[in-house]
Design a protein around this motif. Structure first.
Motif, PDB file in Angstrom:
ATOM      1  N   ALA A 178       0.798  -1.145   0.137  1.00 17.00           N
ATOM      2  CA  ALA A 178       0.148  -0.086  -0.061  1.00 17.00           C
ATOM      3  C   ALA A 178       0.826   1.346   0.066  1.00 17.00           C
ATOM      4  CB  ALA A 178      -0.867   0.137   1.112  1.00 17.00           C
ATOM      5  N   PHE A 179       0.542   2.118  -1.052  1.00 11.14           N
ATOM      6  CA  PHE A 179       1.309   3.415  -0.979  1.00 11.14           C
ATOM      7  C   PHE A 179       2.641   3.477  -1.277  1.00 11.14           C
ATOM      8  CE2 PHE A 179      -2.685   3.828   1.572  1.00 11.14           C
ATOM      9  CZ  PHE A 179      -3.259   4.683   0.847  1.00 11.14           C
ATOM     10  N   GLN A 180       3.224   2.251  -1.837  1.00 14.19           N
ATOM     11  CA  GLN A 180       4.460   2.019  -2.202  1.00 14.19           C
ATOM     12  C   GLN A 180       4.510   2.142  -3.979  1.00 14.19           C
ATOM     13  OE1 GLN A 180       7.544  -0.152  -0.049  1.00 14.19           O
ATOM     14  NE2 GLN A 180       6.082  -1.066   1.044  1.00 14.19           N
ATOM     15  N   SER A 181       5.793   2.711  -4.208  1.00 17.22           N
ATOM     16  CA  SER A 181       5.668   2.646  -5.765  1.00 17.22           C
ATOM     17  C   SER A 181       6.147   1.485  -6.180  1.00 17.22           C
ATOM     18  CB  SER A 181       6.831   4.032  -6.177  1.00 17.22           C
ATOM     19  OG  SER A 181       8.146   3.525  -5.820  1.00 17.22           O
ATOM     20  N   GLU A 182       5.872   0.918  -7.460  1.00 14.13           N
ATOM     21  CA  GLU A 182       6.571  -0.110  -8.032  1.00 14.13           C
ATOM     22  C   GLU A 182       8.053  -0.350  -8.020  1.00 14.13           C
ATOM     23  OE1 GLU A 182       5.070  -0.826 -11.968  1.00 14.13           O
ATOM     24  OE2 GLU A 182       3.049  -0.665 -11.486  1.00 14.13           O
ATOM     25  N   GLU A 183       8.664   0.979  -8.077  1.00 14.92           N
ATOM     26  CA  GLU A 183      10.158   1.086  -8.138  1.00 14.92           C
ATOM     27  C   GLU A 183      10.755   0.780  -6.719  1.00 14.92           C
ATOM     28  OE1 GLU A 183       8.733   3.131 -11.370  1.00 14.92           O
ATOM     29  OE2 GLU A 183       8.269   3.440  -9.287  1.00 14.92           O
ATOM     30  N   LYS A 184      10.018   1.089  -5.671  1.00 16.61           N
ATOM     31  CA  LYS A 184      10.275   0.717  -4.211  1.00 16.61           C
ATOM     32  C   LYS A 184      10.099  -0.663  -3.891  1.00 16.61           C
ATOM     33  CE  LYS A 184      10.012   5.296  -1.911  1.00 16.61           C
ATOM     34  NZ  LYS A 184       9.223   6.083  -0.817  1.00 16.61           N
ATOM     35  N   ILE A 185       9.130  -1.254  -4.431  1.00 17.14           N
ATOM     36  CA  ILE A 185       8.614  -2.652  -4.196  1.00 17.14           C
ATOM     37  C   ILE A 185      10.024  -3.310  -5.127  1.00 17.14           C
ATOM     38  CG2 ILE A 185       7.259  -4.461  -4.559  1.00 17.14           C
ATOM     39  CD1 ILE A 185       5.064  -2.165  -4.250  1.00 17.14           C
ATOM     40  N   ALA A 186      10.110  -3.205  -6.170  1.00 14.46           N
ATOM     41  CA  ALA A 186      11.167  -3.899  -6.940  1.00 14.46           C
ATOM     42  C   ALA A 186      12.622  -3.707  -6.270  1.00 14.46           C
ATOM     43  CB  ALA A 186      11.321  -3.310  -8.248  1.00 14.46           C
ATOM     44  N   ALA A 187      12.773  -2.628  -5.791  1.00 17.78           N
ATOM     45  CA  ALA A 187      14.069  -2.413  -5.008  1.00 17.78           C
ATOM     46  C   ALA A 187      14.060  -3.194  -3.609  1.00 17.78           C
ATOM     47  CB  ALA A 187      14.441  -0.870  -4.628  1.00 17.78           C
TER      48      ALA A 187
END
Length: 390
Positions: free
Chosen positions: A247-256
């Motif tokens: 929730a409320f995390q960008s795809e980039e942050k999740i991928a990282a």
């Protein structure tokens, strides 16, 4: 006369308690204040800032800031009525000071037209006197809006209890009280239900992610897509936890974060997928937290990457309160020939505290009389001498 009235109102606040009879009728709440006699519409010498300090209990800096929103007040009559009413609801002097500091205009609310009807409506919804007192402190300006009653009429069944409602508000969910139910909240709830979440799941999710119900529907859809993207489909047992994690995390942050997990725990793509599907909450852990657990599992416990991937819930437990102390106990028992049947690390960490103590501490009171004391010390983050192994 003003000083007398101030002393009377201050006494009402200092003597208020959450125990005692139900909320009194308005004329009873104001009776002590009325005993001071009538007040002229514009009494000479009335100073808002002094009133906020002397009667409401604000600090001088708080009063200076709050007084800018109350400069139109020329009489303490309405503020006195509000304070008497809050006293009757059950707010202490400290509660009132905190509420007024955050929402000075509460002192301008009409008791008979706004506050009393709101309290009557909330009582009709089943809120107790103490619930209402806490709600005043948490809802701030929204408490003086009569729309709070129909909104809580919707939220209380959804969240399951007034306790859950107050927990959500305490976590910063007061925007629920300002959001449009029909255009924003209800469509989000309907979509989450379509995704297989029951009301109890929605309540648990929103207590930790209050904005989930008040953000726009397209953003909620994107979160669901993201949860599915990490391998947790709608309707699965872990779906709520997956939504919580992304929730409320960008795809980039999740991928990282996925890359960090893979590198830190020496996982293959398949293993990181297994871990995240079994315990999506690992995506919410800080890098520092994950690194500390990685070092502990690899270099002290001696776990293999595949073992951790298939038991990722290990990453969610407290290092000091659970993971390390229990490992020390088992290592001590092994070293002294007291463990008996071999048990792997996961089966030692999983039991509740009560079960762990009953199985691994209590049976060894004679052979290891200081084991319970040493374990308690280890749970505080210290390492007793008996638990220091070379």
């Amino acid at each position: 006369m003003l000083r007398l009235r101030g002393r009377i109102v201050a006494h009402l606040l200092s003597s208020s308690s959450t125990s005692g009879p139900a909320i009194s009728p308005l004329h009873r709440l104001l009776s002590a204040s009325a005993a001071a006699g009538p007040i002229s519409p514009n009494p000479a010498g009335f100073a808002v800032e002094d009133y906020l300090v002397d009667t409401c209990g604000l600090t001088r800096p708080q009063a200076l800031k709050a007084s800018t929103k109350l400069s139109h007040l020329k009489s303490p009559a309405n503020p006195d009525a509000v304070l008497a009413f809050l006293s009757g609801v059950g707010l202490s002097g400290a509660d009132v000071a905190a509420v007024v500091a955050k929402d000075p205009q509460l002192l301008c609310a009409k008791v008979d037209k706004t506050l009393a009807p709101v309290v009557d409506g909330l009582t009709g919804l089943g809120l107790s006197r103490s619930d209402i007192a806490r709600l005043v402190s948490l809802a701030h300006a929204y408490f003086r809006c009569r729309s709070i009653v129909p909104k809580l009429h919707y939220y209380l069944p959804l969240l399951g209890s007034s306790h859950n409602l107050l927990r959500l508000l305490k976590r910063g969910g007061s925007h629920l009280l300002s959001s449009d139910l029909d255009k924003v909240v209800k469509p989000n709830v309907a979509f989450l239900r379509e995704c297989g979440l029951g009301d109890s799941d929605i309540a648990k999710l929103c207590i930790h992610r209050p904005r989930m119900l008040t953000t726009n529907l397209e953003r909620v859809r994107a979160m669901v897509t993201c949860a599915h993207g990490i391998g947790v489909p709608r309707g699965s047992g872990m779906f709520r936890q997956a939504l919580h994690a992304v929730a409320f995390q960008s795809e980039e942050k999740i991928a990282a974060k996925l890359d960090y997990l893979k590198n830190t725990f020496r996982w293959s793509d398949a293993q990181v997928s297994i871990a995240v599907c079994k315990a999506p909450i690992v995506l919410s852990k800080s890098k520092e937290s994950l690194k500390r657990r990685s070092d502990f599992f690899f270099f002290e416990v001696g776990l293999e990457p595949a073992y951790i991937a298939h038991h990722p819930v290990l990453l969610s437990y407290s290092m000091e309160g659970r993971l390390r102390p229990r490992y020390y106990v088992i290592k001590y028992l092994k070293a002294n020939g007291l463990l008996g049947q071999y048990r792997d690390y996961y089966s030692i960490v999983m039991p509740s505290e009560k079960v762990f103590v009953e199985k691994f501490i209590c049976p060894h009171k004679k052979a290891a009389p200081h084991l319970a004391e040493n374990y308690a010390t280890a749970c505080k983050g210290e390492v007793p001498t008996n638990f220091r192994f070379t």
